[in-house]
Enzyme design. Structure first.
Site, PDB file in Angstrom:
ATOM      1  N   GLU A 161     -16.285   0.740  -5.538  1.00  0.00           N
ATOM      2  CA  GLU A 161     -17.642   0.182  -5.675  1.00  0.00           C
ATOM      3  C   GLU A 161     -18.599   0.864  -4.691  1.00  0.00           C
ATOM      4  O   GLU A 161     -19.756   1.127  -5.003  1.00  0.00           O
ATOM      5  CB  GLU A 161     -17.613  -1.327  -5.452  1.00  0.00           C
ATOM      6  CG  GLU A 161     -16.948  -2.059  -6.626  1.00  0.00           C
ATOM      7  CD  GLU A 161     -16.883  -3.553  -6.415  1.00  0.00           C
ATOM      8  OE1 GLU A 161     -16.275  -3.963  -5.405  1.00  0.00           O
ATOM      9  OE2 GLU A 161     -17.426  -4.303  -7.235  1.00  0.00           O
TER      10      GLU A 161
ATOM     11  N   GLU B 251      -9.324  -5.503  -9.308  1.00  0.00           N
ATOM     12  CA  GLU B 251      -9.580  -6.896  -8.904  1.00  0.00           C
ATOM     13  C   GLU B 251      -8.993  -7.910  -9.874  1.00  0.00           C
ATOM     14  O   GLU B 251      -8.522  -8.977  -9.472  1.00  0.00           O
ATOM     15  CB  GLU B 251     -11.092  -7.142  -8.761  1.00  0.00           C
ATOM     16  CG  GLU B 251     -11.729  -6.516  -7.542  1.00  0.00           C
ATOM     17  CD  GLU B 251     -12.163  -5.053  -7.738  1.00  0.00           C
ATOM     18  OE1 GLU B 251     -11.687  -4.406  -8.693  1.00  0.00           O
ATOM     19  OE2 GLU B 251     -12.958  -4.571  -6.933  1.00  0.00           O
TER      20      GLU B 251
HETATM   21  C1  LIG Z   1     -13.801  -8.728  -3.373  1.00  0.00           C
HETATM   22  C2  LIG Z   1     -12.679  -7.821  -3.539  1.00  0.00           C
HETATM   23  C3  LIG Z   1     -12.712  -6.543  -3.194  1.00  0.00           C
HETATM   24  C4  LIG Z   1     -13.925  -5.920  -2.630  1.00  0.00           C
HETATM   25  C5  LIG Z   1     -11.535  -5.702  -3.338  1.00  0.00           C
HETATM   26  O1  LIG Z   1     -11.540  -4.590  -2.960  1.00  0.00           O
HETATM   27  S1  LIG Z   1     -10.139  -6.437  -3.982  1.00  0.00           S
HETATM   28  C6  LIG Z   1      -8.824  -5.345  -3.481  1.00  0.00           C
HETATM   29  C7  LIG Z   1      -8.654  -4.302  -4.444  1.00  0.00           C
HETATM   30  N1  LIG Z   1      -7.556  -3.466  -4.044  1.00  0.00           N
HETATM   31  C8  LIG Z   1      -6.348  -3.611  -4.529  1.00  0.00           C
HETATM   32  O2  LIG Z   1      -6.081  -4.464  -5.327  1.00  0.00           O
HETATM   33  C9  LIG Z   1      -5.342  -2.599  -4.061  1.00  0.00           C
HETATM   34  C10 LIG Z   1      -4.053  -3.244  -3.664  1.00  0.00           C
HETATM   35  N2  LIG Z   1      -3.091  -2.254  -3.230  1.00  0.00           N
HETATM   36  C11 LIG Z   1      -2.348  -1.526  -4.071  1.00  0.00           C
HETATM   37  O3  LIG Z   1      -2.486  -1.550  -5.253  1.00  0.00           O
HETATM   38  C12 LIG Z   1      -1.287  -0.653  -3.452  1.00  0.00           C
HETATM   39  O4  LIG Z   1      -0.963  -1.187  -2.203  1.00  0.00           O
HETATM   40  C13 LIG Z   1      -1.733   0.814  -3.295  1.00  0.00           C
HETATM   41  C14 LIG Z   1      -1.853   1.451  -4.677  1.00  0.00           C
HETATM   42  C15 LIG Z   1      -3.037   0.936  -2.527  1.00  0.00           C
HETATM   43  C16 LIG Z   1      -0.636   1.586  -2.482  1.00  0.00           C
HETATM   44  O5  LIG Z   1       0.623   1.428  -3.120  1.00  0.00           O
HETATM   45  P1  LIG Z   1       1.964   1.861  -2.353  1.00  0.00           P
HETATM   46  O6  LIG Z   1       1.831   3.217  -1.833  1.00  0.00           O
HETATM   47  O7  LIG Z   1       3.094   1.563  -3.302  1.00  0.00           O
HETATM   48  O8  LIG Z   1       2.056   0.918  -1.086  1.00  0.00           O
HETATM   49  P2  LIG Z   1       2.246  -0.655  -1.013  1.00  0.00           P
HETATM   50  O9  LIG Z   1       1.686  -1.319  -2.213  1.00  0.00           O
HETATM   51  O10 LIG Z   1       3.644  -0.947  -0.658  1.00  0.00           O
HETATM   52  O11 LIG Z   1       1.264  -1.024   0.181  1.00  0.00           O
HETATM   53  C17 LIG Z   1       1.560  -0.633   1.527  1.00  0.00           C
HETATM   54  C18 LIG Z   1       1.223  -1.789   2.440  1.00  0.00           C
HETATM   55  O12 LIG Z   1      -0.197  -1.993   2.416  1.00  0.00           O
HETATM   56  C19 LIG Z   1      -0.475  -3.346   2.051  1.00  0.00           C
HETATM   57  N3  LIG Z   1      -1.723  -3.334   1.265  1.00  0.00           N
HETATM   58  C20 LIG Z   1      -2.067  -2.461   0.319  1.00  0.00           C
HETATM   59  N4  LIG Z   1      -3.280  -2.734  -0.148  1.00  0.00           N
HETATM   60  C21 LIG Z   1      -3.723  -3.799   0.530  1.00  0.00           C
HETATM   61  C22 LIG Z   1      -4.914  -4.553   0.516  1.00  0.00           C
HETATM   62  N5  LIG Z   1      -5.897  -4.246  -0.328  1.00  0.00           N
HETATM   63  N6  LIG Z   1      -5.016  -5.584   1.342  1.00  0.00           N
HETATM   64  C23 LIG Z   1      -4.023  -5.921   2.193  1.00  0.00           C
HETATM   65  N7  LIG Z   1      -2.865  -5.236   2.282  1.00  0.00           N
HETATM   66  C24 LIG Z   1      -2.719  -4.201   1.450  1.00  0.00           C
HETATM   67  C25 LIG Z   1       0.711  -3.782   1.230  1.00  0.00           C
HETATM   68  O13 LIG Z   1       0.820  -5.181   1.204  1.00  0.00           O
HETATM   69  C26 LIG Z   1       1.841  -3.109   1.976  1.00  0.00           C
HETATM   70  O14 LIG Z   1       2.112  -3.884   3.110  1.00  0.00           O
HETATM   71  P3  LIG Z   1       3.612  -4.082   3.608  1.00  0.00           P
HETATM   72  O15 LIG Z   1       4.344  -4.699   2.454  1.00  0.00           O
HETATM   73  O16 LIG Z   1       4.127  -2.716   3.937  1.00  0.00           O
HETATM   74  O17 LIG Z   1       3.481  -4.998   4.771  1.00  0.00           O
END
Ligand SMILES: C/C=C(\C)C(=O)SCCNC(=O)CCNC(=O)[C@H](O)C(C)(C)COP(=O)(O)OP(=O)(O)OC[C@H]1O[C@@H](n2cnc3c(N)ncnc32)[C@H](O)[C@@H]1OP(=O)(O)O
Length: 663
Positions: free
Chosen positions: A47, A67
């Site tokens: 965004e 989202e």
């Molecule tokens: C209002 C809302 C707004 C403005 C938004 O932005 S909503 C959020 C939109 N974003 C998402 O939905 C992305 C979520 N993340 C993913 O899809 C994936 O994590 C990834 C594609 C970014 C990476 O995938 P991958 O390499 O397989 O790694 P993991 O999924 O295992 O993630 C690694 C650790 O990071 C933590 N994580 C990832 N994204 C977020 C996030 N947006 N918020 C908080 N934490 C996040 C994830 O939980 C993993 O943590 P651990 O399990 O290692 O502790």
């Protein structure tokens, strides 16, 4: 990389500057702002880029507005800018599915202006210098008219219908369509207002909380642990290069495809010549269709077929997928143990038999685990990795890693009848049968469960999987037939209520879809369109009359509570027994393996949402009414959690630990 907002912050105060005014300020800037996208730009990250005047992406970058998968919509102008930039149909696709797209696809859509293989920031800086003196009016997306096809009303109607059908009760996809419709039909400022209203509703909804819980639950299951204390971070897997599959029925074929598609060399063994030929043809077809869909070459050369178990001598890991018959499986494990190299992992795709009994047939029982796939095995995401008392952390770690490599969500669980998934299914199925005895119809029970969000109600599901499968298991367990020698009553087994309804249908040859008759009728064997069957209704009336059962009116609430709470109660027993390490494991199993609606978070999260005290109170009520049904008796852990003030689900493990230490 910007994966959007920190999902953990959604429940409380969000840190950082508010996104919408920041994006507006960027867009209104008088100097060109160029977004350099490397890695991943999701949600708020994309965004922000949409507020910029230009977007340059690295060729390996991915972008998306996921989202919807968190129960939300792109609420920082994404739902208003994206359709203005790439058109309504493409924006609807990206926003309602939340799918990530590659840089190449983004360029095709016009979402990015350029892609590069070089340093993206350097390229973006050079780009900015080149466009520095060009006017920006035509670069502010919020000022664009929304590109709509001429039949936009029809398009929205069709998309809304499709989304409602597939959403299974989830509200976010519907709100996403409404937000894009606002972009298509209203001026930008009014569209933003509509986006804000819709987002406010979603943000505080139970569904968003459930989906956000599930996001972390899915990741938590990878951090497995065993009651022995062995854990994911202290147990190293051993690499697997070559695997074997024994038995090429439906499951074995799917497993072979999953392995070959992931690049493993596979020895596929089926002892019957005719079945081997049929399997070879079916597997090749599956690989070819899958490869065509993904635009790659089919991995046909990864598989060596054979009829002789000797051909698995040099593989690193075997997955046995023969019939669900303990005697047969034991024999296969004895043969494998004699044939394979001593370091080979021996895994069984049993859906519920005792892993320990199989391990005992082998020289190295520590290398034996269950790998319980779900049909169709090359499609379904779930894999239960089952450790028995002798399974080593090495074997669990290796099976978990293999699962990940073939694209499965793997959950490590303990060894008990039915493991986690099928063990919880038993009381659920049982309640559904009791409800029929008491006056419900299969159509009504299914309707209630499908309205809740299951892809299929319990009876349609049974017809699809085949009623004979459970019948064989019940016969082997001595349950299906009343024993005339002991005078065992038809509706009672070992002092517990039993419904023979499924057995009676099987005795009539009604095995479900495959025979064209089951809980429903079908136009012909193999047809998938279930129709209510007047024969079944008369059969139920006669059955009730024969057993002096008086049909009463069963409502929506009773169906849901009895089917779901009995299953949830079993989930608590599973936690109490240490078969699952935490509620997240159960929830992930149910969403990925049993079509539990993700927007309800999984059965254990659902119980927390309903309120543990309410679940307890309703179970007590139903148990009082049906004291011969032990699955309705609230279990100790549920009582303990309620007595501890029903802590949030993230704190259950502490209570579980206490309860288990007292056992
Ligand atoms: C209002 C809302 C707004 C403005 C938004 O932005 S909503 C959020 C939109 N974003 C998402 O939905 C992305 C979520 N993340 C993913 O899809 C994936 O994590 C990834 C594609 C970014 C990476 O995938 P991958 O390499 O397989 O790694 P993991 O999924 O295992 O993630 C690694 C650790 O990071 C933590 N994580 C990832 N994204 C977020 C996030 N947006 N918020 C908080 N934490 C996040 C994830 O939980 C993993 O943590 P651990 O399990 O290692 O502790």
């Amino acid at each position: 990389m910007h994966s959007g907002a920190d999902i953990k912050e959604f429940g409380g105060q969000m840190s950082g500057p508010p996104l919408i005014p920041m994006i507006h300020a960027i867009e209104a800037a008088s100097k060109p702002v160029v977004a350099a996208i490397e890695g991943i730009a999701l949600g708020g990250g994309l965004e922000l880029a949409l507020g910029c005047h230009y977007r340059i992406a690295h060729s390996k970058a991915r972008v998306g507005l996921p989202e919807v998968t968190l129960g939300l919509l792109p609420g920082a102008g994404g739902s208003q800018r994206l359709p203005r930039l790439i058109g309504v149909p493409a924006a609807l696709d990206l926003i309602t599915t939340g799918r990530h797209v590659t840089a190449a696809e983004a360029l095709k859509f016009g979402l990015v202006d350029q892609i590069t293989d070089h340093n993206t920031v350097n390229v973006a800086v050079k780009f900015a210098q080149r466009v520095a003196d060009q006017p920006l009016d035509a670069r502010r997306i919020s000022t664009y008219p929304c590109l709509c096809p001429s039949d936009v009303a029809v398009l929205f109607e069709e998309v809304m219908q499709r989304v409602r059908r597939t959403a299974r009760g989830a509200i976010a996809p519907i709100a996403c369509v409404q937000a894009v419709r606002a972009a298509a039909t209203l001026p930008y400022n009014q569209g933003m207002e509509r986006e804000r209203e819709l987002m406010a509703t979603l943000f505080t909804s139970g569904q968003a909380r459930a989906l956000q819980y599930f996001f972390f639950a899915q990741r938590a299951v990878g951090r497995w642990s065993m009651p022995s204390g062995a854990r994911w971070d202290t147990s190293k897997p051993r690499p697997v290069h070559k695997a074997a599959v024994i038995g090429l029925g439906t499951m074995g074929r799917g497993i072979t495809v999953a392995l070959a598609q992931a690049g493993f060399s596979v020895v596929a063994v089926e002892t019957q010549e005719k079945q081997l030929m049929e399997a070879k043809q079916a597997i090749s077809g599956m690989l070819e269709r899958g490869a065509k869909r993904r635009g790659v070459a089919p991995a046909l050369d990864k598989i060596n077929y054979g009829r002789n178990i000797q051909s698995v001598a040099d593989v690193d890991l075997v997955i046995e997928a023969v019939f669900e018959d303990m005697a047969l499986k034991k024999k296969v494990f004895q043969q494998l143990s004699a044939v394979c190299k001593p370091s080979t992992f021996l895994c069984s795709n049993t859906s519920g038999l005792d892993i320990d009994q199989l391990a005992c047939q082998t020289r190295n029982p520590e290398l034996v685990v269950g790998m319980h796939f779900f049909a169709p095995a090359h499609v379904m995401k779930l894999l239960e990795v089952v450790y028995g008392p002798k399974s080593s952390p090495l074997a669990v770690a290796t099976a978990m890693q293999l699962g990940k490599k073939i694209g499965k969500v793997s959950v490590a669980v303990g060894n008990c009848r039915g493991f986690v998934g099928n063990r919880m299914l038993k009381p659920y199925l049982e309640q559904a049968l009791f409800l029929l005895e008491e006056g419900a119809t299969p159509e009504f029970v299914d309707q209630v469960l499908e309205e809740f969000g299951f892809a299929m109600g319990v009876f349609r599901m049974s017809d699809l999987s085949g009623l004979d499968v459970g019948w064989k298991v019940r016969m082997a367990d001595g349950l299906a037939m009343p024993d005339p020698t002991t005078g065992q009553p038809t509706r009672l087994r070992q002092g517990r209520r039993y419904s023979p309804l499924g057995d009676l249908l099987c005795e009539q040859g009604r095995f479900g879809q495959k025979t064209g008759r089951g809980w429903y009728q079908y136009d012909k064997p193999g047809s998938q369109v279930a129709k209510p069957d007047p024969w079944l209704h008369s059969f139920l009336d006669e059955y009730r009359a024969r057993h002096a059962l008086v049909a009463h009116r069963i409502d929506h609430q009773e169906v849901l509570e009895r089917c779901l709470y009995s299953m949830i109660n079993e989930g608590f027993r599973i936690l109490e027994d240490g078969i699952a390490a935490g509620p997240e494991d159960i929830d992930v199993i149910y969403v990925f393996g049993y079509s539990w609606p993700r927007h309800h978070g999984g059965p254990m999260f659902y119980a927390a949402t309903v309120g543990l005290n309410k679940v307890l109170e309703r179970l007590e009520h139903y148990y009082q009414a049906h004291p011969d049904v032990p699955s309705l008796q609230p279990c100790h852990l549920l009582r303990k959690l309620v007595a501890s003030g029903s802590p949030p689900i993230q704190k259950w493990r502490e209570v579980i630990k206490k309860v288990r230490s007292q056992l």
